[in-house]
Design a protein around this motif. Structure first.
Motif, PDB file in Angstrom:
ATOM      1  N   GLU A   1      -0.870  27.057  -2.771  1.00 50.35           N
ATOM      2  CA  GLU A   1      -0.613  27.347  -1.360  1.00 50.35           C
ATOM      3  C   GLU A   1       0.880  27.293  -1.052  1.00 50.35           C
ATOM      4  O   GLU A   1       1.417  28.141  -0.330  1.00 50.35           O
ATOM      5  CB  GLU A   1      -1.361  26.346  -0.490  1.00 50.35           C
ATOM      6  CG  GLU A   1      -1.206  26.574   1.001  1.00 50.35           C
ATOM      7  CD  GLU A   1      -1.890  25.501   1.813  1.00 50.35           C
ATOM      8  OE1 GLU A   1      -2.517  25.835   2.830  1.00 50.35           O
ATOM      9  OE2 GLU A   1      -1.780  24.316   1.429  1.00 50.35           O
ATOM     10  N   GLN A   2       1.564  26.325  -1.613  1.00 55.56           N
ATOM     11  CA  GLN A   2       2.990  26.150  -1.336  1.00 55.56           C
ATOM     12  C   GLN A   2       3.851  27.224  -1.995  1.00 55.56           C
ATOM     13  O   GLN A   2       4.947  27.518  -1.518  1.00 55.56           O
ATOM     14  CB  GLN A   2       3.429  24.758  -1.791  1.00 55.56           C
ATOM     15  CG  GLN A   2       2.815  23.628  -0.969  1.00 55.56           C
ATOM     16  CD  GLN A   2       3.158  22.251  -1.493  1.00 55.56           C
ATOM     17  OE1 GLN A   2       3.624  22.109  -2.632  1.00 55.56           O
ATOM     18  NE2 GLN A   2       2.941  21.225  -0.686  1.00 55.56           N
ATOM     19  N   SER A   3       3.360  27.798  -3.087  1.00 50.47           N
ATOM     20  CA  SER A   3       4.146  28.818  -3.783  1.00 50.47           C
ATOM     21  C   SER A   3       3.810  30.236  -3.342  1.00 50.47           C
ATOM     22  O   SER A   3       4.504  31.186  -3.712  1.00 50.47           O
ATOM     23  CB  SER A   3       3.940  28.700  -5.297  1.00 50.47           C
ATOM     24  OG  SER A   3       2.587  28.948  -5.647  1.00 50.47           O
TER      25      SER A   3
ATOM     26  N   THR B   1      -2.620  35.140   0.318  1.00 45.13           N
ATOM     27  CA  THR B   1      -3.094  34.096   1.230  1.00 45.13           C
ATOM     28  C   THR B   1      -3.883  33.064   0.430  1.00 45.13           C
ATOM     29  O   THR B   1      -4.607  33.412  -0.514  1.00 45.13           O
ATOM     30  CB  THR B   1      -3.986  34.661   2.345  1.00 45.13           C
ATOM     31  OG1 THR B   1      -5.159  35.256   1.767  1.00 45.13           O
ATOM     32  CG2 THR B   1      -3.241  35.701   3.163  1.00 45.13           C
TER      33      THR B   1
ATOM     34  N   ARG C   1      -8.549  22.481   5.664  1.00 48.95           N
ATOM     35  CA  ARG C   1      -7.672  21.563   4.933  1.00 48.95           C
ATOM     36  C   ARG C   1      -6.949  20.633   5.891  1.00 48.95           C
ATOM     37  O   ARG C   1      -6.821  19.426   5.662  1.00 48.95           O
ATOM     38  CB  ARG C   1      -6.669  22.357   4.107  1.00 48.95           C
ATOM     39  CG  ARG C   1      -5.586  21.483   3.468  1.00 48.95           C
ATOM     40  CD  ARG C   1      -4.629  22.336   2.661  1.00 48.95           C
ATOM     41  NE  ARG C   1      -3.516  21.539   2.185  1.00 48.95           N
ATOM     42  CZ  ARG C   1      -2.387  21.364   2.838  1.00 48.95           C
ATOM     43  NH1 ARG C   1      -2.225  21.921   4.019  1.00 48.95           N
ATOM     44  NH2 ARG C   1      -1.419  20.628   2.339  1.00 48.95           N
TER      45      ARG C   1
ATOM     46  N   TYR D   1      -0.382  29.193 -11.344  1.00 49.09           N
ATOM     47  CA  TYR D   1       0.723  28.711 -10.514  1.00 49.09           C
ATOM     48  C   TYR D   1       2.033  29.355 -10.949  1.00 49.09           C
ATOM     49  O   TYR D   1       2.804  29.860 -10.126  1.00 49.09           O
ATOM     50  CB  TYR D   1       0.821  27.191 -10.597  1.00 49.09           C
ATOM     51  CG  TYR D   1       2.094  26.637 -10.005  1.00 49.09           C
ATOM     52  CD1 TYR D   1       2.290  26.609  -8.625  1.00 49.09           C
ATOM     53  CD2 TYR D   1       3.107  26.159 -10.824  1.00 49.09           C
ATOM     54  CE1 TYR D   1       3.466  26.114  -8.081  1.00 49.09           C
ATOM     55  CE2 TYR D   1       4.283  25.663 -10.290  1.00 49.09           C
ATOM     56  CZ  TYR D   1       4.460  25.641  -8.913  1.00 49.09           C
ATOM     57  OH  TYR D   1       5.633  25.153  -8.384  1.00 49.09           O
TER      58      TYR D   1
ATOM     59  N   GLU E   1      -4.926  19.111  -5.694  1.00 43.93           N
ATOM     60  CA  GLU E   1      -3.484  19.257  -5.884  1.00 43.93           C
ATOM     61  C   GLU E   1      -3.134  20.631  -6.451  1.00 43.93           C
ATOM     62  O   GLU E   1      -2.114  21.219  -6.087  1.00 43.93           O
ATOM     63  CB  GLU E   1      -2.954  18.158  -6.808  1.00 43.93           C
ATOM     64  CG  GLU E   1      -2.982  16.757  -6.216  1.00 43.93           C
ATOM     65  CD  GLU E   1      -4.346  16.095  -6.300  1.00 43.93           C
ATOM     66  OE1 GLU E   1      -4.481  14.965  -5.822  1.00 43.93           O
ATOM     67  OE2 GLU E   1      -5.285  16.722  -6.851  1.00 43.93           O
TER      68      GLU E   1
ATOM     69  N   ARG F   1       4.229  32.091  -8.863  1.00 45.14           N
ATOM     70  CA  ARG F   1       5.600  31.733  -8.505  1.00 45.14           C
ATOM     71  C   ARG F   1       6.608  32.732  -9.042  1.00 45.14           C
ATOM     72  O   ARG F   1       7.622  33.032  -8.394  1.00 45.14           O
ATOM     73  CB  ARG F   1       5.919  30.333  -9.038  1.00 45.14           C
ATOM     74  CG  ARG F   1       7.237  29.747  -8.529  1.00 45.14           C
ATOM     75  CD  ARG F   1       7.521  28.415  -9.180  1.00 45.14           C
ATOM     76  NE  ARG F   1       7.802  28.557 -10.606  1.00 45.14           N
ATOM     77  CZ  ARG F   1       8.084  27.543 -11.421  1.00 45.14           C
ATOM     78  NH1 ARG F   1       8.084  26.304 -10.945  1.00 45.14           N
ATOM     79  NH2 ARG F   1       8.331  27.757 -12.693  1.00 45.14           N
TER      80      ARG F   1
ATOM     81  N   LYS G   1       3.391  33.631  -1.195  1.00 42.38           N
ATOM     82  CA  LYS G   1       4.142  34.396  -0.204  1.00 42.38           C
ATOM     83  C   LYS G   1       3.316  35.615   0.181  1.00 42.38           C
ATOM     84  O   LYS G   1       2.576  36.158  -0.634  1.00 42.38           O
ATOM     85  CB  LYS G   1       5.495  34.836  -0.777  1.00 42.38           C
ATOM     86  CG  LYS G   1       6.417  33.677  -1.170  1.00 42.38           C
ATOM     87  CD  LYS G   1       7.711  34.196  -1.781  1.00 42.38           C
ATOM     88  CE  LYS G   1       8.616  33.046  -2.206  1.00 42.38           C
ATOM     89  NZ  LYS G   1       9.879  33.535  -2.843  1.00 42.38           N
TER      90      LYS G   1
ATOM     91  N   VAL H   1      -3.145  23.001  -3.535  1.00 42.01           N
ATOM     92  CA  VAL H   1      -1.974  22.826  -2.680  1.00 42.01           C
ATOM     93  C   VAL H   1      -0.737  23.445  -3.325  1.00 42.01           C
ATOM     94  O   VAL H   1       0.090  24.072  -2.659  1.00 42.01           O
ATOM     95  CB  VAL H   1      -1.744  21.338  -2.377  1.00 42.01           C
ATOM     96  CG1 VAL H   1      -0.401  21.120  -1.684  1.00 42.01           C
ATOM     97  CG2 VAL H   1      -2.878  20.791  -1.519  1.00 42.01           C
ATOM     98  N   ALA H   2      -0.609  23.284  -4.648  1.00 36.06           N
ATOM     99  CA  ALA H   2       0.532  23.860  -5.357  1.00 36.06           C
ATOM    100  C   ALA H   2       0.548  25.382  -5.212  1.00 36.06           C
ATOM    101  O   ALA H   2       1.605  25.989  -4.986  1.00 36.06           O
ATOM    102  CB  ALA H   2       0.493  23.474  -6.828  1.00 36.06           C
TER     103      ALA H   2
END
Length: 407
Positions: free
Chosen positions: A330-332, A338, A400, A299, A324, A303, A334, A327-328
């Motif tokens: 996925e959210q970070s 993918t 998801r 992560y 979780e 990031r 760019k 998801v972390a």
């Protein structure tokens, strides 16, 4: 006698039967002083309990491929010959392309599941960069020996077990070749070469797939020595385009970390019930101090990457067990990174092989499509997730978004 061998299992079964019969036959027939009679009966009870516990342990071990041999179980195995400081890229300044090819000798692998679906072969590899000396298991797809494919190079997936875990686990407990073989023959899944190297390199600890000077160079073993050997000995595609890495539990953490850290070596990663922070495995060497934890946290690596890596990640998990973490990521992420996250409901089971086994096929279908290994139209379209059942979610076939609606 092999820990995972059939002869040892049958011997334990026979001893367990004897242990049950002895008290029934001799309990009231023991003669002598009271202390002697009591001692004899206690020994029979201890013998019965000991054989029963041993039989249960061996059965569970064979089912889950936790310990491959007695050295792993007793904590006496050490597969690290040296652990030099290899620098940030893990090569130690070695010009990898200039290394002469090394031809390995492969033999049929023994143990549960090793003879199925064409059989698994094994070799003992001395890592020229990492300083690791350990076994590597290889399974070849059905097309590999067909005349029509004699000039074809095949994509590769490196398979990582959890901790503790045997390199045989994907072949034995998860039955990956047996599940994938018919789909590869039918053209629904690409003909991947499956490679599973030993990850249990030091006694009693999880390496966390990290390079730790003076201790172990697990990252270089997995991302340099093993791929180099495979490309030297098989018609394997070059990295990174033809390479992916997959794992479950601690191996899932490693798979994600290796892909994020080395987009020049892997194009995709599959994570089943993984975690980001190495502290997710209490015995991980990568969690021993904050600097190592940060350096091996996918992560944070994703990031803080100056340039988003060109990789694709597939992450499945349950609440508080991988979801979780996915998801972390996925959210970070760019572009061009993918991330595909699959939610697995608690009703599908716990952190076991029974949960991961039905996820093998969906994960490899995703990998086939994501890496473009089949021509357009060769892979059946992904079914609609509308009205997906818990069984579909457990198998990873539901998206998801569809899963979240059912939380």
């Amino acid at each position: 006698m092999s820990l995972t061998g059939t002869s040892f299992l049958y011997t334990l079964i026979a001893l367990t039967v004897v242990a049950l019969v002895l008290p029934l036959a001799l309990w009231s027939r023991i003669r002598g002083p009271k202390a002697l009679r009591t001692g004899g009966r206690v020994l029979m009870l201890l013998f019965a309990q000991g054989t029963a516990v041993a039989l249960v342990f061996v059965t569970v071990n064979n089912e889950n491929n936790l310990y491959d041999n007695w050295a792993d179980l007793l904590g006496t195995g050490d597969h690290v010959q040296q652990a030099a400081n290899l620098g940030a890229d893990g090569t130690g300044g070695i010009a990898l392309r200039r290394l002469p090819k090394v031809r390995q000798t492969f033999t049929p692998a023994g143990g549960p599941g090793m003879r199925a679906a064409g059989g698994v072969r094994v070799t003992q590899l001395k890592g020229r960069v990492s300083g690791v000396n350990a076994e590597v298991y290889v399974w070849l797809p059905p097309q590999y020996d067909e005349p029509a494919y004699r000039h074809h190079k095949f994509p590769v997936v490196e398979l990582l077990p959890g901790y503790p875990g045997s390199a045989k686990a994907w072949f034995g407990s998860l039955h990956a070749p047996e599940q994938l073989l018919p789909l590869m023959r039918d053209g629904r899944i690409a003909p991947f070469i499956l490679v599973s190297p030993r990850t249990n390199l030091l006694a009693g600890v999880d390496t966390g797939c990290a390079n730790i000077p003076g201790t172990v160079n697990a990252d270089s073993w997995l991302s340099i020595d093993v791929p180099t050997m495979v490309m030297d000995n098989f018609r394997a595609e070059s990295a990174p385009a033809g390479w992916a890495v997959a794992g479950y539990s601690a191996g899932a953490h490693c798979a994600t970390k290796l892909a994020v850290a080395h987009p020049d070596r892997y194009r995709a990663a599959i994570s089943l019930s993984g975690y980001n922070d190495p502290i997710g495995e209490r015995d991980s060497l990568a969690a021993q101090n904050p600097a190592l934890r940060n350096a091996n946290n996918p992560y944070l690596l994703l990031r803080e990457a100056r340039t988003p890596p060109r990789i694709a990640l597939y992450l499945s998990g349950q609440p508080h067990d991988g979801y979780e973490a996915g998801v972390a990521l996925e959210q970070s992420a760019k572009a061009p990174t993918t991330v595909h996250v699959v939610y697995i409901p608690r009703s599908a089971g716990g952190h076991t092989m029974a949960l991961w086994r039905p996820q093998v096929v969906p994960a490899f279908r995703w990998l086939t499509e994501e890496t473009g290994q089949l021509h357009t139209g060769a892979t059946p379209p992904t079914p609609s997730t509308a009205g997906s059942t818990h069984a579909a979610l457990a198998s990873g076939t539901a998206s998801r978004a569809g899963a979240v609606r059912r939380r």
